[in-house]
Scaffold this motif. Sequence first.
Motif, PDB file in Angstrom:
ATOM      1  N   GLU A 116       0.817  -1.362   0.023  1.00  0.00           N
ATOM      2  CA  GLU A 116      -0.029  -0.005  -0.109  1.00  0.00           C
ATOM      3  C   GLU A 116       0.863   1.224   0.089  1.00  0.00           C
ATOM      4  OE1 GLU A 116      -3.037  -0.177   3.210  1.00  0.00           O
ATOM      5  OE2 GLU A 116      -3.527  -2.038   2.657  1.00  0.00           O
ATOM      6  N   PRO A 117       0.477   2.303  -0.744  1.00  0.00           N
ATOM      7  CA  PRO A 117       1.381   3.518  -0.667  1.00  0.00           C
ATOM      8  C   PRO A 117       1.877   4.183   0.555  1.00  0.00           C
ATOM      9  CG  PRO A 117      -0.528   3.798  -2.175  1.00  0.00           C
ATOM     10  CD  PRO A 117      -0.803   2.554  -1.438  1.00  0.00           C
ATOM     11  N   VAL A 118       0.974   3.987   1.551  1.00  0.00           N
ATOM     12  CA  VAL A 118       1.344   4.600   2.740  1.00  0.00           C
ATOM     13  C   VAL A 118       2.524   3.539   3.549  1.00  0.00           C
ATOM     14  CG1 VAL A 118      -0.358   3.794   4.226  1.00  0.00           C
ATOM     15  CG2 VAL A 118       0.960   5.860   5.035  1.00  0.00           C
ATOM     16  N   THR A 119       2.383   2.293   3.440  1.00  0.00           N
ATOM     17  CA  THR A 119       3.277   1.374   3.912  1.00  0.00           C
ATOM     18  C   THR A 119       4.582   1.501   3.321  1.00  0.00           C
ATOM     19  OG1 THR A 119       1.462  -0.080   4.305  1.00  0.00           O
ATOM     20  CG2 THR A 119       3.795  -1.016   4.345  1.00  0.00           C
ATOM     21  N   ARG A 120       4.561   1.902   1.825  1.00  0.00           N
ATOM     22  CA  ARG A 120       5.509   1.906   0.917  1.00  0.00           C
ATOM     23  C   ARG A 120       6.538   3.091   1.481  1.00  0.00           C
ATOM     24  NH1 ARG A 120       3.360   1.121  -3.827  1.00  0.00           N
ATOM     25  NH2 ARG A 120       3.031   3.569  -4.119  1.00  0.00           N
ATOM     26  N   ARG A 153       4.800  -4.467   9.701  1.00  0.00           N
ATOM     27  CA  ARG A 153       3.854  -5.200   8.801  1.00  0.00           C
ATOM     28  C   ARG A 153       4.291  -5.112   7.273  1.00  0.00           C
ATOM     29  NH1 ARG A 153      -1.606  -2.742  11.505  1.00  0.00           N
ATOM     30  NH2 ARG A 153      -1.790  -3.930  13.461  1.00  0.00           N
ATOM     31  N   GLY A 154       4.765  -4.132   7.066  1.00  0.00           N
ATOM     32  CA  GLY A 154       5.428  -4.126   5.648  1.00  0.00           C
ATOM     33  C   GLY A 154       6.574  -5.006   5.512  1.00  0.00           C
ATOM     34  N   LYS A 155       7.388  -5.001   6.445  1.00  0.00           N
ATOM     35  CA  LYS A 155       8.306  -5.665   6.516  1.00  0.00           C
ATOM     36  C   LYS A 155       8.177  -7.521   6.527  1.00  0.00           C
ATOM     37  CE  LYS A 155      11.124  -6.255  10.134  1.00  0.00           C
ATOM     38  NZ  LYS A 155      12.060  -5.897  11.284  1.00  0.00           N
ATOM     39  N   GLN A 156       7.056  -7.948   7.128  1.00  0.00           N
ATOM     40  CA  GLN A 156       6.439  -9.049   7.441  1.00  0.00           C
ATOM     41  C   GLN A 156       5.925  -9.208   5.706  1.00  0.00           C
ATOM     42  OE1 GLN A 156       8.100  -9.789  10.199  1.00  0.00           O
ATOM     43  NE2 GLN A 156       6.610 -11.450  10.313  1.00  0.00           N
ATOM     44  N   LYS A 157       5.162  -8.221   5.340  1.00  0.00           N
ATOM     45  CA  LYS A 157       4.746  -8.672   4.069  1.00  0.00           C
ATOM     46  C   LYS A 157       5.951  -8.998   2.892  1.00  0.00           C
ATOM     47  CE  LYS A 157       0.295  -6.267   4.447  1.00  0.00           C
ATOM     48  NZ  LYS A 157      -0.195  -5.080   3.791  1.00  0.00           N
TER      49      LYS A 157
END
Length: 169
Positions: A116-120, A153-157
């Motif tokens: 997702e843009p905010v996670t990125r 969460r981004g790292k986990q994805k």
Amino acid sequence: MDGTEQKQLEAMYEQEAKNIYKYLYHLCQNKETAEDLTAETFLRAAKSLSRFRGECKESVWLCQIAKHLWCRELKRQKKTEPLTCDVEAVSEQDVEEQVLASLGRLEWFQKMQGLEPVTREVMYLRLYGDLSFREIGEVLGRSENWARVTFYRGKQKMKGVYQNGKDKL
């Protein structure tokens, strides 16, 4: 630029110049380039300040300008840098390692586009902007804890993508 806009720009510079410089320095690893891009960021901001609608925080807007300038600089460097290779100084194994590292980084960036843009953006600011979670929270108008959780969460994805060999996040 009227007096109000000038004061607004001066305030933005005082508050954000250090963070923008740190972000750009981490991307380019070159003091002069980071300084030039930081100055260019605020020059661009000055030119378009009247069109800034306030849909995001000023710091986020400035980071976006800086990121676009960095991408433009990378393209410019690719076009102007001559391809040189000292055959005797580079072993076959070194070339293979460089190619694999480059492909891994390219794949990493491609996979990050699925976030997702905010996670990125949190991932970029943390990994390449070298900002603390507190600073990321400030830039994006959120809390330090939110930035920490979003990054985790981004790292986990991303780990799931690499471990499972999936193409999508």
